[in-house]
Design a protein around this motif. Structure first.
Motif, PDB file in Angstrom:
ATOM      1  N   LEU A  10       0.853  -1.184   0.000  1.00 39.81           N
ATOM      2  CA  LEU A  10       0.000   0.000   0.000  1.00 39.81           C
ATOM      3  C   LEU A  10       0.888   1.233   0.000  1.00 39.81           C
ATOM      4  O   LEU A  10       1.810   1.336   0.818  1.00 39.81           O
ATOM      5  N   VAL A  11       0.626   2.163  -0.899  1.00 41.85           N
ATOM      6  CA  VAL A  11       1.401   3.403  -0.988  1.00 41.85           C
ATOM      7  C   VAL A  11       0.471   4.563  -0.673  1.00 41.85           C
ATOM      8  O   VAL A  11      -0.620   4.681  -1.254  1.00 41.85           O
ATOM      9  N   LEU A  12       0.906   5.438   0.238  1.00 42.63           N
ATOM     10  CA  LEU A  12       0.112   6.586   0.669  1.00 42.63           C
ATOM     11  C   LEU A  12       0.775   7.888   0.244  1.00 42.63           C
ATOM     12  O   LEU A  12       2.007   7.997   0.233  1.00 42.63           O
ATOM     13  N   ALA A  13      -0.055   8.881  -0.055  1.00 43.61           N
ATOM     14  CA  ALA A  13       0.471  10.207  -0.387  1.00 43.61           C
ATOM     15  C   ALA A  13      -0.563  11.257  -0.014  1.00 43.61           C
ATOM     16  O   ALA A  13      -1.771  11.044  -0.182  1.00 43.61           O
ATOM     17  N   ARG A  14      -0.070  12.376   0.487  1.00 46.64           N
ATOM     18  CA  ARG A  14      -0.953  13.488   0.836  1.00 46.64           C
ATOM     19  C   ARG A  14      -0.388  14.782   0.287  1.00 46.64           C
ATOM     20  O   ARG A  14       0.819  15.012   0.322  1.00 46.64           O
ATOM     21  N   GLY A  15      -1.273  15.621  -0.213  1.00 45.84           N
ATOM     22  CA  GLY A  15      -0.860  16.898  -0.759  1.00 45.84           C
ATOM     23  C   GLY A  15      -1.283  18.052   0.119  1.00 45.84           C
ATOM     24  O   GLY A  15      -2.277  17.974   0.848  1.00 45.84           O
ATOM     25  N   HIS A  16      -0.537  19.133   0.025  1.00 38.15           N
ATOM     26  CA  HIS A  16      -0.844  20.331   0.807  1.00 38.15           C
ATOM     27  C   HIS A  16      -2.240  20.835   0.450  1.00 38.15           C
ATOM     28  O   HIS A  16      -2.600  20.923  -0.719  1.00 38.15           O
ATOM     29  N   GLY A  17      -3.026  21.120   1.464  1.00 39.17           N
ATOM     30  CA  GLY A  17      -4.380  21.584   1.231  1.00 39.17           C
ATOM     31  C   GLY A  17      -5.441  20.537   1.464  1.00 39.17           C
ATOM     32  O   GLY A  17      -6.634  20.834   1.371  1.00 39.17           O
ATOM     33  N   GLY A  18      -5.027  19.294   1.759  1.00 37.28           N
ATOM     34  CA  GLY A  18      -6.006  18.283   2.134  1.00 37.28           C
ATOM     35  C   GLY A  18      -6.160  17.108   1.207  1.00 37.28           C
ATOM     36  O   GLY A  18      -7.038  16.264   1.421  1.00 37.28           O
ATOM     37  N   PHE A  19      -5.326  16.999   0.173  1.00 36.61           N
ATOM     38  CA  PHE A  19      -5.414  15.864  -0.741  1.00 36.61           C
ATOM     39  C   PHE A  19      -4.883  14.588  -0.085  1.00 36.61           C
ATOM     40  O   PHE A  19      -3.823  14.606   0.539  1.00 36.61           O
ATOM     41  N   ASN A  20      -5.598  13.492  -0.251  1.00 37.99           N
ATOM     42  CA  ASN A  20      -5.147  12.167   0.183  1.00 37.99           C
ATOM     43  C   ASN A  20      -5.289  11.195  -0.981  1.00 37.99           C
ATOM     44  O   ASN A  20      -6.266  11.261  -1.730  1.00 37.99           O
ATOM     45  N   SER A  21      -4.324  10.297  -1.110  1.00 40.45           N
ATOM     46  CA  SER A  21      -4.422   9.277  -2.149  1.00 40.45           C
ATOM     47  C   SER A  21      -3.771   7.998  -1.643  1.00 40.45           C
ATOM     48  O   SER A  21      -2.782   8.038  -0.891  1.00 40.45           O
ATOM     49  N   ALA A  22      -4.322   6.874  -2.050  1.00 41.58           N
ATOM     50  CA  ALA A  22      -3.792   5.566  -1.664  1.00 41.58           C
ATOM     51  C   ALA A  22      -3.871   4.629  -2.859  1.00 41.58           C
ATOM     52  O   ALA A  22      -4.868   4.628  -3.590  1.00 41.58           O
TER      53      ALA A  22
END
Length: 407
Positions: free
Chosen positions: A387-399
């Motif tokens: 599982l790879v997680l990533a979050r962007g500035h401003g509230g973005f989440n992705s998995a």
């Protein structure tokens, strides 16, 4: 839209600790980092003075001379990364129908260094000294466009802009296009904005480390976490419909891109928590997988205490206390913005291939987090699903879920 299986058949990597797939992987397993003092400009007057820079890259060694004056450094790295990914996949674009190939990348900042140089020319010399290439070289979609042009790829293409989460969102969009019938899509991201203009923009996030010791500046999940170190680079992947890969005799299939989800956090002050846990659960559901099947989590690893806490809580709630190995090899490279998560996906593919989890270097796990953090040295493990997680500035989440393809 059908349910065609999307697989990864080629990897092209440009990272601060390794230029090329195997050099990067060797460095990651050795715990060898690429973070050091900024050399691409004089950073002595800035609060942050460390970066993950790519050494030894000479664009003229890889690209036609006509491309050099019209491309930013990030685009040059992306073009070479795409070449390497296609070579790794055993694909010669000229041998495939041009509308059977697409390009979908992500971008965090576009060609900042190119733009800065042209603005300098504008204000110091005048408008006639500004390159005509400025009209597109700075643009977020330029990597997709240049890779498409170079390789004659005229199928569905585009760009995704959601900061660090964008790299995973681009892979997910590529998967959608494959399900719609495009056999091959080059996807992922490369970012490179280590220049004064880019530096000031990144500093404005309030999440950059002021540390001056490369071994203590970027410490996710550590009691001394105080921000991240920026870096340049990323990875481009060849994604392919599984039947197409099989029919053409693909050199290898690294993994299946099995599941994805993107969520957005509530506004600050709303009293509601991060939506990262929901992204994880939905990505697993999309992959028709359960938490017990996941063998490793590649963490976003913001190294900001509040963000680390939210990520640790999401992982713990889904997998249980110390329920799954967690790693953040980006401590060796710095956060590469949109390029970071595709590099983590490429790393996950290599973990599946070689049965080993690369370490999180330098960090010491805080007692506040109930994680099984892989630190200091690689851990041998059978990795079937990551599982790879990533979050962007401003509230973005992705998995994203990648795994050994199911037969």
């Amino acid at each position: 839209m059908n349910d065609a299986t999307t697989v990864v058949t080629g990897l092209g990597v440009a990272a601060p600790n390794g230029l090329g797939l195997e050099p990067y992987w060797s460095a990651a397993l050795a715990g060898r980092g690429g973070i050091g003092p900024v050399t691409r400009f004089d950073a002595s007057g800035y609060p942050a003075r460390l970066a993950g820079e790519i050494d030894g890259f000479a664009a003229e060694d890889h690209l036609p001379s006509r491309l050099l004056p019209q491309t930013d450094r990030m685009t040059q790295l992306a073009l070479v990364g795409a070449d390497w990914a296609l070579q790794d996949a055993g694909i010669v674009p000229a041998e495939l129908p041009e509308y059977d190939m697409g390009v979908i990348t992500a971008s965090h900042s576009g060609g900042f260094e190119f733009g800065q140089n042209e603005l300098r020319a504008l204000w110091s010399k005048g408008g006639r000294y500004v390159s005509a290439y400025q009209s597109f070289a700075w643009f977020y979609a330029v990597n997709s466009g240049q890779v498409s042009i170079r390789n004659g790829m005229r199928g569905p293409s585009g760009v995704v802009v959601s900061d660090q989460a964008g790299g995973l969102d681009a892979l997910a969009q590529a998967r959608r296009q494959i399900r719609r019938g495009t056999p091959v899509v080059v996807s992922g991201a490369v970012d490179a904005s280590i220049c004064p203009w880019g530096w000031v923009a990144q500093w404005a996030s309030g999440r950059i480390s002021r540390g001056t010791d490369p071994t203590r500046a970027y410490l996710p999940f550590d009691d001394e976490a105080a921000g991240h170190v920026p870096g340049e680079g990323g990875a481009l992947l060849v994604l392919e419909e599984a039947g197409h890969a099989r029919e053409r005799g693909a050199c290898q299939v690294y993994a299946e891109l099995a599941g994805h989800s993107a969520t957005f956090d509530p506004r600050p002050g709303s009293g509601r928590g991060s939506a990262l846990q929901r992204a994880v659960e939905q990505a697993l559901a999309d992959a028709d997988a359960v938490p017990d099947e996941v063998d490793v989590v590649f963490a976003d690893a913001a190294a900001v205490p509040g963000l680390d806490r939210a990520e640790a809580e999401a992982i713990t709630k889904v997998f249980g206390p110390r329920g799954v190995p967690v790693t953040a090899p980006k401590t060796m490279t710095g956060r590469l913005y949109s390029g970071a998560a595709p590099l983590d996906v490429a790393t996950a593919c290599l973990s599946i291939r070689d049965g080993v989890i690369p370490p999180t270097v330098h960090s010491s796990l805080s007692g506040a987090y109930d994680l099984d953090l892989v630190v200091d040295t690689p851990r041998a493990a059978t990795v079937g699903t990551a599982l790879v997680l990533a979050r962007g500035h401003g509230g973005f989440n992705s998995a994203v879920v990648v795994r050994v393809p199911r037969t």
